[in-house]
Scaffold this motif. Structure first.
Motif, PDB file in Angstrom:
ATOM      1  N   LEU A   6       0.836  -1.194   0.000  1.00  0.00           N
ATOM      2  CA  LEU A   6       0.000   0.000   0.000  1.00  0.00           C
ATOM      3  C   LEU A   6       0.872   1.247   0.000  1.00  0.00           C
ATOM      4  O   LEU A   6       1.875   1.317   0.714  1.00  0.00           O
ATOM      5  CB  LEU A   6      -0.901   0.030   1.239  1.00  0.00           C
ATOM      6  N   SER A   7       0.515   2.196  -0.844  1.00  0.00           N
ATOM      7  CA  SER A   7       1.197   3.480  -0.789  1.00  0.00           C
ATOM      8  C   SER A   7       0.291   4.577  -1.315  1.00  0.00           C
ATOM      9  O   SER A   7      -0.626   4.320  -2.097  1.00  0.00           O
ATOM     10  CB  SER A   7       2.505   3.450  -1.563  1.00  0.00           C
ATOM     11  N   GLY A   8       0.545   5.778  -0.848  1.00  0.00           N
ATOM     12  CA  GLY A   8      -0.283   6.908  -1.262  1.00  0.00           C
ATOM     13  C   GLY A   8       0.549   8.102  -1.668  1.00  0.00           C
ATOM     14  O   GLY A   8       1.744   8.170  -1.380  1.00  0.00           O
ATOM     15  N   MET A   9      -0.104   9.032  -2.357  1.00  0.00           N
ATOM     16  CA  MET A   9       0.566  10.263  -2.766  1.00  0.00           C
ATOM     17  C   MET A   9      -0.423  11.408  -2.606  1.00  0.00           C
ATOM     18  O   MET A   9      -1.604  11.250  -2.919  1.00  0.00           O
ATOM     19  CB  MET A   9       0.990  10.143  -4.236  1.00  0.00           C
ATOM     20  N   ARG A  10       0.070  12.518  -2.091  1.00  0.00           N
ATOM     21  CA  ARG A  10      -0.824  13.671  -1.933  1.00  0.00           C
ATOM     22  C   ARG A  10      -1.035  14.368  -3.270  1.00  0.00           C
ATOM     23  O   ARG A  10      -0.071  14.560  -4.022  1.00  0.00           O
ATOM     24  CB  ARG A  10      -0.198  14.673  -0.962  1.00  0.00           C
ATOM     25  N   ALA A  41      -4.014  10.552  -1.590  1.00  0.00           N
ATOM     26  CA  ALA A  41      -4.179  10.919  -0.180  1.00  0.00           C
ATOM     27  C   ALA A  41      -4.729  12.344  -0.076  1.00  0.00           C
ATOM     28  O   ALA A  41      -4.031  13.277   0.325  1.00  0.00           O
ATOM     29  CB  ALA A  41      -2.842  10.776   0.557  1.00  0.00           C
ATOM     30  N   HIS A  44      -4.824  13.801   3.442  1.00  0.00           N
ATOM     31  CA  HIS A  44      -3.492  14.233   3.875  1.00  0.00           C
ATOM     32  C   HIS A  44      -3.133  15.580   3.268  1.00  0.00           C
ATOM     33  O   HIS A  44      -2.528  16.428   3.927  1.00  0.00           O
ATOM     34  CB  HIS A  44      -2.433  13.187   3.501  1.00  0.00           C
ATOM     35  N   ASP A 137      -4.565   4.350   7.059  1.00  0.00           N
ATOM     36  CA  ASP A 137      -4.458   3.915   5.651  1.00  0.00           C
ATOM     37  C   ASP A 137      -3.768   2.558   5.573  1.00  0.00           C
ATOM     38  O   ASP A 137      -4.190   1.668   4.830  1.00  0.00           O
ATOM     39  CB  ASP A 137      -3.596   4.876   4.818  1.00  0.00           C
ATOM     40  N   VAL A 146       5.195  -1.224   2.559  1.00  0.00           N
ATOM     41  CA  VAL A 146       4.747   0.158   2.407  1.00  0.00           C
ATOM     42  C   VAL A 146       5.914   0.979   1.869  1.00  0.00           C
ATOM     43  O   VAL A 146       6.734   1.475   2.628  1.00  0.00           O
ATOM     44  CB  VAL A 146       4.256   0.732   3.750  1.00  0.00           C
ATOM     45  N   VAL A 148       7.996   3.856   0.911  1.00  0.00           N
ATOM     46  CA  VAL A 148       7.995   5.303   1.165  1.00  0.00           C
ATOM     47  C   VAL A 148       9.414   5.850   1.075  1.00  0.00           C
ATOM     48  O   VAL A 148      10.386   5.102   1.137  1.00  0.00           O
ATOM     49  CB  VAL A 148       7.453   5.648   2.572  1.00  0.00           C
ATOM     50  N   GLN A 152       9.289   9.782   5.238  1.00  0.00           N
ATOM     51  CA  GLN A 152       8.069   9.158   5.758  1.00  0.00           C
ATOM     52  C   GLN A 152       8.361   8.023   6.738  1.00  0.00           C
ATOM     53  O   GLN A 152       7.436   7.444   7.303  1.00  0.00           O
ATOM     54  CB  GLN A 152       7.221   8.620   4.598  1.00  0.00           C
TER      55      GLN A 152
HETATM   56  N1  TRP Z   1       2.352  10.869   3.670  1.00  0.00           N
HETATM   57  C1  TRP Z   1       2.717  10.289   2.410  1.00  0.00           C
HETATM   58  C2  TRP Z   1       3.569  11.285   1.632  1.00  0.00           C
HETATM   59  O1  TRP Z   1       3.464  12.460   1.840  1.00  0.00           O
HETATM   60  C3  TRP Z   1       1.499   9.920   1.608  1.00  0.00           C
HETATM   61  C4  TRP Z   1       0.732   8.847   2.286  1.00  0.00           C
HETATM   62  C5  TRP Z   1      -0.460   8.995   2.946  1.00  0.00           C
HETATM   63  C6  TRP Z   1       1.116   7.492   2.408  1.00  0.00           C
HETATM   64  N2  TRP Z   1      -0.860   7.804   3.451  1.00  0.00           N
HETATM   65  C7  TRP Z   1       0.084   6.862   3.155  1.00  0.00           C
HETATM   66  C8  TRP Z   1       2.218   6.752   1.969  1.00  0.00           C
HETATM   67  C9  TRP Z   1       0.149   5.507   3.477  1.00  0.00           C
HETATM   68  C10 TRP Z   1       2.284   5.403   2.293  1.00  0.00           C
HETATM   69  C11 TRP Z   1       1.248   4.788   3.041  1.00  0.00           C
HETATM   70  O2  TRP Z   1       4.338  10.877   0.796  1.00  0.00           O
END
Ligand code: TRP
Ligand code: SF4
Length: 326
Positions: A6-10, A41, A44, A137, A146, A148, A152
């Protein structure tokens, strides 16, 4: 069993080469072998952009199009939007109850951002809770990997602590993720500061080849090389750093020795680098164009992915409620 990633990007504007090399190349590789969840995200982003939410709204579709142009395939990975999976908010609330305040206050990334992002008021409850939201998340999907960047890592460490605390306070509910620091080439901005669209020193994934050249041509080189006949020092030149990322060994050696002997001019050197950089950018540009021409609907892709994410999250949040007993 395939590992869950799992990973996210703002969503904070157009993506640049730094995002590509630092994050997307890695995601694209991971989606081949793992069960990947990649998400936008947006909550976030709201922790810092709460006064100008338009940027968030406007960036989402474009960002996901950039992901796909870079090779993310929504058939292989689940691509979704955080705010379309409301269970994240419920989990955030429940985790916030058991998160000791000092864990948040001593977070180094938090302290650094408070100091550095001076254009916004970040003395808010939401911003302090940023890593708690991130924990929800991650724990929601029982992710083990994860990916990152280094900034992070403190948040990931906190996620593990919060997950462990929940598991021992109530009952074992969450998988504790492994660390997964991604090793990527360090690409600075055109002016050698951190690459960021707000510094105006970024090469955007949506830039055309001539637009990229217009940015590369004026790049500052060794300031001692005033005339073509002056020998230069590639070690202090950002163009040479770029060569090391985008060019083959032979070309790197050519740039190095040509620079030191004044055998090549800076424009020759930049042209060769630009050509190689464009080998990375051209396929992204072409895929983006094809997606647009084929009338891809990012909204539909996100709706579909968000519904897949919702079915995992709805199940998990029920488990969490049962564990808490509320
Ligand atoms: N905070 C991360 C960033 O700025 C983005 C993010 C939000 C994220 N939730 C996450 C990354 C969960 C990995 C897993 O890059
Ligand atoms: Fe930089 Fe290349 Fe010019 Fe040397 S020749 S100063 S490495 S751009």
């Amino acid at each position: 069993m395939r590992k869950r990633v799992l990973s996210g990007m703002r969503p904070s504007g157009q993506l640049h080469l730094g995002h590509h090399l630092g994050v997307l190349v890695n995601w694209v590789k991971l989606q081949e072998e793992h069960d990947c969840f990649f998400f936008v995200a947006d909550w976030h982003a709201l922790t810092t952009e709460y006064e100008r939410t338009q940027v968030i709204r406007e960036s989402i579709d474009d960002m996901v199009l950039d992901w796909m142009a870079a090779g993310i395939d929504p058939e292989k990975a689940t691509v979704f939007v955080q705010s379309k999976v409301p269970a994240h908010a419920e989990l955030h609330l429940l985790l916030s109850m058991i998160t000791p305040l000092p864990w948040l206050e001593r977070n180094t990334t938090y302290k650094e951002q408070l100091r550095e992002l001076t254009t916004r008021d970040l003395q808010t409850y939401g911003f302090l809770g940023y890593p708690v939201l991130m924990s929800s998340d991650i724990l929601m999907y029982d992710a083990t990997l994860v990916p990152v960047g280094i900034d992070q890592v403190p948040h990931l460490e906190l996620t593990r602590e919060i997950g462990r605390r929940f598991n021992s306070m109530y009952k074992p509910t969450f998988t504790i993720p492994d660390q997964f620091l991604t090793r990527t080439p360090k690409l600075n901005g055109l002016d050698n500061r951190k690459m960021s669209k707000s510094y105006g020193n970024a090469i955007l994934l949506s830039d055309t080849a001539p637009e990229v050249w217009d940015k590369v041509r004026p790049m500052v080189t060794d300031p001692a090389r005033i005339r073509r006949t002056d020998a230069g020092n590639p070690e202090i030149c950002n163009v040479h750093e770029y060569h090391k990322i985008f060019s083959d060994e032979k070309t790197v050696a050519w740039s190095e020795s040509g620079c030191r002997s004044a055998g090549i001019g800076c424009i020759d050197c930049k042209k060769a680098m630009h050509e190689n950089m464009d080998k990375v950018l051209a396929p992204i540009r072409e895929r983006r164009k094809a997606l647009v021409e084929n009338g891809v609907s990012v909204k539909e892709i996100l709706a579909d992915g968000s519904s897949r994410a919702n079915s995992v999250a709805t199940k998990k949040i029920q488990e969490v409620r049962d564990a808490v007993g509320i």
